[in-house]
Write a protein that holds these residues in place. Structure first.
Motif, PDB file in Angstrom:
ATOM      1  N   UNK A  76       3.193  -0.429  -9.402  1.00  0.00           N
ATOM      2  CA  UNK A  76       3.742   0.888  -9.728  1.00  0.00           C
ATOM      3  C   UNK A  76       2.915   1.476 -10.853  1.00  0.00           C
ATOM      4  N   UNK A  77       3.197   2.747 -11.226  1.00  0.00           N
ATOM      5  CA  UNK A  77       2.552   3.311 -12.413  1.00  0.00           C
ATOM      6  C   UNK A  77       2.790   2.385 -13.598  1.00  0.00           C
ATOM      7  N   UNK A  78       1.707   2.075 -14.311  1.00  0.00           N
ATOM      8  CA  UNK A  78       1.744   1.286 -15.548  1.00  0.00           C
ATOM      9  C   UNK A  78       2.087  -0.191 -15.329  1.00  0.00           C
ATOM     10  N   UNK A  79       2.075  -0.654 -14.064  1.00  0.00           N
ATOM     11  CA  UNK A  79       2.395  -2.065 -13.796  1.00  0.00           C
ATOM     12  C   UNK A  79       1.365  -2.643 -12.822  1.00  0.00           C
ATOM     13  N   UNK A  80       0.653  -3.674 -13.285  1.00  0.00           N
ATOM     14  CA  UNK A  80      -0.403  -4.271 -12.474  1.00  0.00           C
ATOM     15  C   UNK A  80      -0.230  -5.787 -12.461  1.00  0.00           C
ATOM     16  N   UNK A  81      -0.661  -6.392 -11.372  1.00  0.00           N
ATOM     17  CA  UNK A  81      -0.635  -7.847 -11.282  1.00  0.00           C
ATOM     18  C   UNK A  81      -2.040  -8.357 -11.005  1.00  0.00           C
ATOM     19  N   UNK A  82      -2.441  -9.364 -11.782  1.00  0.00           N
ATOM     20  CA  UNK A  82      -3.684 -10.077 -11.498  1.00  0.00           C
ATOM     21  C   UNK A  82      -3.561 -11.482 -12.073  1.00  0.00           C
ATOM     22  N   UNK A  83      -4.326 -12.400 -11.483  1.00  0.00           N
ATOM     23  CA  UNK A  83      -4.267 -13.814 -11.891  1.00  0.00           C
ATOM     24  C   UNK A  83      -2.830 -14.338 -11.860  1.00  0.00           C
ATOM     25  N   UNK A  84      -2.046 -13.889 -10.862  1.00  0.00           N
ATOM     26  CA  UNK A  84      -0.664 -14.343 -10.653  1.00  0.00           C
ATOM     27  C   UNK A  84       0.264 -14.009 -11.816  1.00  0.00           C
ATOM     28  N   UNK A  85      -0.118 -12.999 -12.615  1.00  0.00           N
ATOM     29  CA  UNK A  85       0.745 -12.553 -13.713  1.00  0.00           C
ATOM     30  C   UNK A  85       0.865 -11.032 -13.674  1.00  0.00           C
ATOM     31  N   UNK A  86       2.008 -10.517 -14.117  1.00  0.00           N
ATOM     32  CA  UNK A  86       2.220  -9.072 -14.176  1.00  0.00           C
ATOM     33  C   UNK A  86       1.983  -8.579 -15.596  1.00  0.00           C
ATOM     34  N   UNK A  87       1.272  -7.428 -15.676  1.00  0.00           N
ATOM     35  CA  UNK A  87       0.904  -6.865 -16.974  1.00  0.00           C
ATOM     36  C   UNK A  87       1.295  -5.394 -17.034  1.00  0.00           C
ATOM     37  N   UNK A  88       1.610  -4.937 -18.246  1.00  0.00           N
ATOM     38  CA  UNK A  88       1.740  -3.501 -18.497  1.00  0.00           C
ATOM     39  C   UNK A  88       0.323  -2.942 -18.663  1.00  0.00           C
ATOM     40  N   UNK A  89       0.109  -1.716 -18.157  1.00  0.00           N
ATOM     41  CA  UNK A  89      -1.180  -1.044 -18.354  1.00  0.00           C
ATOM     42  C   UNK A  89      -0.920   0.442 -18.597  1.00  0.00           C
ATOM     43  N   UNK A  90      -1.985   1.221 -18.770  1.00  0.00           N
ATOM     44  CA  UNK A  90      -1.808   2.653 -19.071  1.00  0.00           C
ATOM     45  C   UNK A  90      -2.229   3.534 -17.891  1.00  0.00           C
ATOM     46  N   UNK A  91      -2.533   2.915 -16.760  1.00  0.00           N
ATOM     47  CA  UNK A  91      -3.013   3.675 -15.599  1.00  0.00           C
ATOM     48  C   UNK A  91      -1.857   4.052 -14.674  1.00  0.00           C
ATOM     49  N   UNK A  92      -2.055   5.173 -13.980  1.00  0.00           N
ATOM     50  CA  UNK A  92      -1.046   5.633 -13.020  1.00  0.00           C
ATOM     51  C   UNK A  92      -1.745   6.388 -11.898  1.00  0.00           C
ATOM     52  N   UNK A  93      -0.951   6.808 -10.894  1.00  0.00           N
ATOM     53  CA  UNK A  93      -1.501   7.616  -9.811  1.00  0.00           C
ATOM     54  C   UNK A  93      -2.052   6.821  -8.655  1.00  0.00           C
ATOM     55  N   UNK A  94      -1.744   5.527  -8.598  1.00  0.00           N
ATOM     56  CA  UNK A  94      -2.179   4.690  -7.483  1.00  0.00           C
ATOM     57  C   UNK A  94      -1.025   4.548  -6.479  1.00  0.00           C
ATOM     58  N   UNK A  95      -1.373   4.171  -5.256  1.00  0.00           N
ATOM     59  CA  UNK A  95      -0.332   3.913  -4.262  1.00  0.00           C
ATOM     60  C   UNK A  95       0.455   2.663  -4.652  1.00  0.00           C
ATOM     61  N   UNK A  96       1.710   2.599  -4.202  1.00  0.00           N
ATOM     62  CA  UNK A  96       2.532   1.429  -4.490  1.00  0.00           C
ATOM     63  C   UNK A  96       1.910   0.202  -3.820  1.00  0.00           C
ATOM     64  N   UNK A  97       1.734  -0.852  -4.609  1.00  0.00           N
ATOM     65  CA  UNK A  97       1.161  -2.120  -4.150  1.00  0.00           C
ATOM     66  C   UNK A  97      -0.269  -1.960  -3.610  1.00  0.00           C
TER      67      UNK A  97
END
Length: 349
Positions: free
Chosen positions: A248-269
């Motif tokens: 979702x906006x401001x939510x990214x997953x990598x290396x099997x962990x979920x992180x807060x980020x400052x990016x938005x405007x991407x498709x869900x998943x």
């Protein structure tokens, strides 16, 4: 008045089957220091030669102050060029080298004298008038080449890797000197280099090129902090590039962990790539880290240690820069803050 002094519109250039420039469009503003940056063979020097009139494009136009100059020879353009090989006249002294173009224009002796002395002052070589080129250092020769180019008062100065022959210390000194000269003269500089640090140090605008195309154009800060794709991220500095999912906006997953980020405007998943600079990773105790890994190597680089790490959970290799060292074989934790996570769309190869 158009804020752009030079415009290249849909410029293409090939040598046989080798496409050097591929439908390139580029605008260069008045009084800016613009750098064409990229690896060997990316088309940056060909772009410079087309602007200067030393090469003719197969297709497209070159505009100067809104006038089409595509077919004009170099001497009819208000543009001068400083090449990597300075092409100074060894049989002439410094004064006569700088005055050469002014004498061809048949200026009066007093006009030539004033212009040459002003140019020598600008490049900090007053008193060198009677010295011959062979007696000058590489840095001094480079200054004379710049003086010879600027004494004719061009609106644009093209510089083709002019610092390439200088040693590291002198090169850094001349980077600052060139920027100062450009700001004093208030003319447009178009500079070609493959050196990322040089581009970041000197430029108002950087144009990153590869395979005859512009990959990204922007300020040094934009190019470094917000690379448009993996090529730019890897070419400008060093990067950790990891596949991930933008949930979702401001939510990214990598290396099997979920992180807060400052990016938005991407498709869900949406599947994306994450860029994290080595200096942006904080080292913490293993039990406190968002991620953790085993130190594989440590190299002292002067201002920082370069640490290679293998993440314990999925064997992903990471590069860290830190002012403190770490013991090879030890386990350390990594913290990554939202501002230091940059999301890029995946580009199909």
């Amino acid at each position: 008045m158009n804020e752009n002094i030079i415009e290249l519109k849909n410029v293409s250039k090939s040598y046989g089957s080798n496409v050097v420039l591929d439908d390139l469009t580029l605008c260069i503003k008045r009084n800016e220091f613009l750098t064409l940056l990229g690896p060997s063979g990316c088309g940056k020097t060909t772009t410079l030669k087309i602007i200067g009139g030393f090469e003719t494009a197969d297709n497209g136009e070159v505009l100067f102050d809104d006038s089409n100059i595509s077919q004009l020879p170099p001497y009819m353009r208000q543009i001068n060029t400083v090449f990597q090989k300075y092409a100074l006249f060894p049989h002439m002294n410094v004064y006569d080298n700088i005055a050469f173009g002014l004498k061809i224009k048949k200026l009066s002796k007093s006009e030539i004298d004033k212009k040459v002395k002003d140019a020598l002052k600008l490049i900090s070589l007053e008193g060198f008038e009677k010295r011959y080129i062979d007696s000058l250092s590489g840095g001094q020769q480079q200054r004379v080449a710049i003086a010879r180019a600027i004494v004719n008062e061009p609106k644009v100065l093209l510089l083709d890797e002019p610092l390439g022959a200088l040693d590291s210390k002198l090169r850094k000194d001349m980077q600052l000197e060139l920027k100062k000269i450009q700001q004093q003269l208030k003319i447009t500089f178009v500079f070609v280099t493959h050196d990322q640090e040089e581009a970041l140090t000197m430029s108002d605008t950087i144009v990153v090129m590869n395979n005859g195309k512009i990959q990204q154009m922007g300020t040094p800060e934009d190019i470094y902090n917000e690379p448009a794709n993996a090529f730019v991220a890897n070419f400008i500095g060093e990067s950790n590039i990891i596949d991930g999912i933008m949930h979702d906006d401001f939510k990214v997953e990598f290396c099997n962990h979920k992180f807060e980020c400052v990016d938005k405007g991407f498709n869900k998943d949406e599947e994306i790539q994450v860029v994290i600079r080595p200096e942006d990773i904080k080292i913490v105790d293993p039990e406190k880290g968002m991620l953790k890994g085993i130190v594989k190597s440590v190299v002292f680089k002067g201002v920082h240690y370069e640490i290679e790490l293998e993440e314990t959970e999925n064997n992903k290799k990471w590069l860290l820069h830190n002012t403190k060292s770490a013991e090879v074989g030890s386990t350390i934790g990594m913290d990554i803050y939202p501002d230091d996570i940059h999301i890029m769309r995946k580009v199909s190869e």
